[in-house]
Design a protein around this motif. Structure first.
Motif, short mmCIF file in Angstrom:
data_model
loop_
_atom_site.label_atom_id
_atom_site.label_comp_id
_atom_site.label_asym_id
_atom_site.label_seq_id
_atom_site.Cartn_x
_atom_site.Cartn_y
_atom_site.Cartn_z
N GLY A 81 45.00 44.35 62.35
CA GLY A 81 45.78 45.39 61.69
C GLY A 81 45.72 46.69 62.44
N ASN A 82 46.01 47.77 61.71
CA ASN A 82 46.02 49.13 62.27
C ASN A 82 44.85 49.92 61.73
N TRP A 83 44.32 50.81 62.57
CA TRP A 83 43.26 51.70 62.11
C TRP A 83 43.72 53.14 62.20
N THR A 84 43.21 53.95 61.27
CA THR A 84 43.49 55.38 61.25
C THR A 84 42.23 56.12 60.84
N MET A 85 42.18 57.38 61.22
CA MET A 85 41.08 58.24 60.78
C MET A 85 41.62 59.18 59.72
N GLU A 86 40.78 59.52 58.75
CA GLU A 86 41.18 60.45 57.70
C GLU A 86 39.97 61.26 57.25
N LYS A 87 40.24 62.39 56.64
CA LYS A 87 39.19 63.26 56.12
C LYS A 87 39.14 63.12 54.60
N SER A 88 37.94 63.11 54.06
CA SER A 88 37.73 63.14 52.62
C SER A 88 36.59 64.11 52.38
N GLY A 89 36.93 65.33 52.04
CA GLY A 89 35.92 66.38 51.92
C GLY A 89 35.29 66.64 53.27
N LEU A 90 33.97 66.52 53.34
CA LEU A 90 33.25 66.74 54.59
C LEU A 90 33.14 65.48 55.44
N HIS A 91 33.64 64.37 54.94
CA HIS A 91 33.46 63.09 55.61
C HIS A 91 34.70 62.70 56.42
N THR A 92 34.45 62.10 57.58
CA THR A 92 35.52 61.51 58.38
C THR A 92 35.42 60.02 58.20
N LEU A 93 36.54 59.41 57.86
CA LEU A 93 36.57 57.99 57.54
C LEU A 93 37.47 57.23 58.49
N LEU A 94 37.15 55.98 58.70
CA LEU A 94 37.96 55.06 59.48
C LEU A 94 38.53 54.03 58.51
N ARG A 95 39.85 53.99 58.39
CA ARG A 95 40.50 53.04 57.50
C ARG A 95 41.13 51.93 58.32
N LEU A 96 40.79 50.69 57.97
CA LEU A 96 41.36 49.51 58.60
C LEU A 96 42.38 48.92 57.64
N SER A 97 43.65 48.99 57.99
CA SER A 97 44.72 48.43 57.17
C SER A 97 45.10 47.08 57.76
N VAL A 98 44.79 46.02 57.02
CA VAL A 98 45.00 44.66 57.49
C VAL A 98 46.49 44.33 57.45
N ASP A 99 46.96 43.58 58.47
CA ASP A 99 48.37 43.18 58.53
C ASP A 99 48.78 42.35 57.33
N LYS A 100 47.89 41.49 56.83
CA LYS A 100 48.20 40.67 55.67
C LYS A 100 48.19 41.55 54.43
N LYS A 101 49.28 41.53 53.70
CA LYS A 101 49.42 42.42 52.55
C LYS A 101 48.47 42.05 51.40
#
Length: 144
Positions: A81-101
Motif C-alpha cells: 500500500g501507501n504510507w504517509t506521515m501525519e502529526k497528532s499533537g506532539l506526535h509524528t505518526l506513520l500511517r500505512l494504508s493497505v491497497d486492499k479496502k
C-alpha cells in the motif's frame, strides 16, 4: 582620550552579549520557534523514512515513492500500500494504508529516525514515555 581597563572590559562584555544575541537569532528564526519552519537539517519524508524496519516478527519496507510492503509471521500474507506521515499533537505518526479496502490502516509512532512503534489511534500516550523494549510490543528498528 585614555581608556581604562574597566572601560575596555565593559565594552568587550557588551560586544560579546550583542554577538550572542545575533547568533541566537540566526540559529532560531521566529518561524522555527513557532514550529512552522522545518529547519536547515530537516529532510523530506521520503528521505527520512525510506528503508527497512524489522522486529516482533514483522518486516516493513518503505520506499521513497510512498509505497510499503509489510510482511512476516505476525502479518500473515504480505500487505502492500501507501504510507504517509501525519502529526497528532506532539506526535509524528506513520500511517500505512493497505491497497486492499477490507484491511484496516496500520499506525506507527515515529520514536526516532531508526525506531517505530505500533500504536492505536486513540492511545498515543505510550509515545510520551521512554521506550521499554522488554514491555512494549510492535517496536520496529531500522535494518542497517
Amino acid at each position: 582620550m585614555k581608556i581604562t581597563n574597566l572601560t575596555r572590559t565593559v565594552i568587550l562584555v557588551c560586544l560579546g552579549i550583542f554577538g550572542s544575541i545575533v547568533n541566537a537569532n540566526t540559529l532560531v528564526t521566529p518561524s522555527a520557534a513557532a514550529g512552522t519552519d522545518p529547519g536547515p537539517i530537516a529532510k523530506s519524508e521520503e528521505t527520512f523514512l525510506a528503508g527497512t524496519f524489522s522486529g516482533d516478527d514483522i518486516e516493513l519496507k518503505l520506499d521513497a515513492k510512498g509505497r510499503f510492503v509489510l510482511s512476516g509471521g505476525a502479518v500473515g500474507k504480505s500487505l502492500h500500500g501507501n504510507w504517509t506521515m501525519e502529526k497528532s499533537g506532539l506526535h509524528t505518526l506513520l500511517r500505512l494504508s493497505v491497497d486492499k479496502k477490507n484491511e484496516d490502516d496500520w499506525l506507527f509512532g515515529i520514536r526516532s529516525r531508526n525506531t517505530l512503534q505500533a500504536v492505536n489511534e486513540g492511545k498515543l500516550k505510550v509515545l510520551d514515555r521512554p521506550l521499554d523494549i522488554n514491555e512494549d510490543s510492535g517496536v520496529l528498528t531500522r535494518v542497517k
